[in-house]
Design an enzyme around this catalytic site. Sequence first.
Site, PDB file in Angstrom:
ATOM      1  N   ASP A  63     -25.709  -4.559  25.387  1.00  0.00           N
ATOM      2  CA  ASP A  63     -26.418  -5.281  24.324  1.00  0.00           C
ATOM      3  C   ASP A  63     -25.956  -4.749  22.963  1.00  0.00           C
ATOM      4  O   ASP A  63     -26.145  -3.565  22.665  1.00  0.00           O
ATOM      5  CB  ASP A  63     -27.924  -5.018  24.517  1.00  0.00           C
ATOM      6  CG  ASP A  63     -28.788  -6.029  23.813  1.00  0.00           C
ATOM      7  OD1 ASP A  63     -28.234  -6.979  23.230  1.00  0.00           O
ATOM      8  OD2 ASP A  63     -30.027  -5.860  23.859  1.00  0.00           O
TER       9      ASP A  63
ATOM     10  N   GLU B 152     -27.746 -10.975  19.985  1.00  0.00           N
ATOM     11  CA  GLU B 152     -28.943 -11.712  19.540  1.00  0.00           C
ATOM     12  C   GLU B 152     -28.554 -12.648  18.403  1.00  0.00           C
ATOM     13  O   GLU B 152     -27.666 -12.322  17.600  1.00  0.00           O
ATOM     14  CB  GLU B 152     -30.006 -10.729  19.027  1.00  0.00           C
ATOM     15  CG  GLU B 152     -30.747 -10.053  20.123  1.00  0.00           C
ATOM     16  CD  GLU B 152     -31.923  -9.210  19.630  1.00  0.00           C
ATOM     17  OE1 GLU B 152     -32.407  -9.427  18.492  1.00  0.00           O
ATOM     18  OE2 GLU B 152     -32.343  -8.330  20.388  1.00  0.00           O
TER      19      GLU B 152
ATOM     20  N   ASP C 223     -30.860  -3.136  24.220  1.00  0.00           N
ATOM     21  CA  ASP C 223     -31.180  -2.206  23.130  1.00  0.00           C
ATOM     22  C   ASP C 223     -32.670  -1.878  23.142  1.00  0.00           C
ATOM     23  O   ASP C 223     -33.153  -1.073  22.339  1.00  0.00           O
ATOM     24  CB  ASP C 223     -30.703  -2.729  21.768  1.00  0.00           C
ATOM     25  CG  ASP C 223     -31.422  -3.991  21.325  1.00  0.00           C
ATOM     26  OD1 ASP C 223     -32.222  -4.546  22.108  1.00  0.00           O
ATOM     27  OD2 ASP C 223     -31.166  -4.446  20.187  1.00  0.00           O
TER      28      ASP C 223
ATOM     29  N   GLU D  37     -35.872 -15.973  24.918  1.00  0.00           N
ATOM     30  CA  GLU D  37     -37.022 -15.063  24.950  1.00  0.00           C
ATOM     31  C   GLU D  37     -38.215 -15.675  24.218  1.00  0.00           C
ATOM     32  O   GLU D  37     -38.087 -16.113  23.063  1.00  0.00           O
ATOM     33  CB  GLU D  37     -36.630 -13.717  24.302  1.00  0.00           C
ATOM     34  CG  GLU D  37     -37.790 -12.719  24.271  1.00  0.00           C
ATOM     35  CD  GLU D  37     -37.368 -11.289  23.956  1.00  0.00           C
ATOM     36  OE1 GLU D  37     -36.154 -11.000  23.889  1.00  0.00           O
ATOM     37  OE2 GLU D  37     -38.278 -10.454  23.779  1.00  0.00           O
TER      38      GLU D  37
ATOM     39  N   LYS E 191     -23.861  -8.752  24.999  1.00  0.00           N
ATOM     40  CA  LYS E 191     -24.874  -9.748  24.611  1.00  0.00           C
ATOM     41  C   LYS E 191     -25.088  -9.638  23.108  1.00  0.00           C
ATOM     42  O   LYS E 191     -25.057  -8.535  22.566  1.00  0.00           O
ATOM     43  CB  LYS E 191     -26.191  -9.480  25.344  1.00  0.00           C
ATOM     44  CG  LYS E 191     -27.351 -10.329  24.817  1.00  0.00           C
ATOM     45  CD  LYS E 191     -28.562 -10.215  25.691  1.00  0.00           C
ATOM     46  CE  LYS E 191     -29.542  -9.129  25.314  1.00  0.00           C
ATOM     47  NZ  LYS E 191     -30.129  -9.238  23.968  1.00  0.00           N
TER      48      LYS E 191
HETATM   49  O1  KIV Z   1     -32.958  -5.306  24.905  1.00  0.00           O
HETATM   50  C1  KIV Z   1     -33.352  -5.894  25.923  1.00  0.00           C
HETATM   51  O2  KIV Z   1     -33.778  -5.290  26.913  1.00  0.00           O
HETATM   52  C2  KIV Z   1     -33.312  -7.346  25.916  1.00  0.00           C
HETATM   53  C3  KIV Z   1     -34.055  -8.051  26.995  1.00  0.00           C
HETATM   54  C4  KIV Z   1     -35.504  -8.001  26.713  1.00  0.00           C
HETATM   55  C5  KIV Z   1     -33.579  -9.423  27.187  1.00  0.00           C
HETATM   56  O3  KIV Z   1     -32.721  -7.914  25.063  1.00  0.00           O
END
Ligand code: KIV
Length: 280
Positions: free
Chosen positions: A82, A114, A43, A181, A112
């Site tokens: 994401d 968070e 994202d 991260e 993914k």
């Molecule tokens: O959104 C993204 O690109 C990420 C990476 C920095 C891991 O979450």
Amino acid sequence: MGFLNELVKAKKRKKKWAVLTAYDAPTAEILEKAGIDWILVGDSLGMVVLGYPSTADVTMDEMIHHCKAVRRGAPHAFVIGDMPLKGVEQGPRQALLSAQRFLHEGRCDAVKIEWNNSALEIVNRLIAEGVPVMGHLGLTPQTAAATGGYRVQARDAASALETLRRAKALEAGGVFALILECVPAAVAREITKSLKIPVIGIGAGPTCDGQVLVLHDLAGLFSKFTPRFAKRYCEAGRLIQTAVQRYAAEARSGKFPRAKHSFKIDKEELRVFKGGLHGG
Ligand code: KIV
């Protein structure tokens, strides 16, 4: 289950994963040709491509649009979509619908998520429905504004232990890998050692099982700021700017285009065309 076992075995063999973001077909094609292990449609799209001030602004429709492009460019790559804040903030039910859009419309292999207050519940729901999920701990940009800003996480013993606890809970919940991260390298090392699944670091030192970077940071395509953990491998932004300046100068001076950039018409057709020019 087979996929997870393969990853666990690969980690034991000390495989190192190289992961990068992509947001469009041509760069996804480059990444696939370069043999990158996994492509993340992050994202970060919101900031490095769409010009938003933060990743929290990205919509599900925007993510799906870019996942589709990435899949067109990289038909064989392992692509992870994401889940944006706007796709998960209403809880597990909304997150499941979003994840299914990533898999079916965006043609991603996995999603993914968070860390947030409902992350574990969401992971449980997604895994139960057969969605492959990657976790993301440490600095979590989607909620950074509410949790102390964009800075290194897990710097004191209590929060390092809490990060480890969350990592273990995500692993127990069934995530196939974890992004860590912006955490101190020594903490990342212990977390990496404590888990069976691959831990992919970004600003988490050299001892994780792999690394992930934002393509625009690596290639010098995002100039607003460069995070300290990012390494620039080329200055594509500068290269493109120089090329654009040369093009503009040549277009203005008449140096471009040349005959080799132009198309011909048959002489007779041209004669007839010219004859008809003023004949109405
Ligand atoms: O959104 C993204 O690109 C990420 C990476 C920095 C891991 O979450």
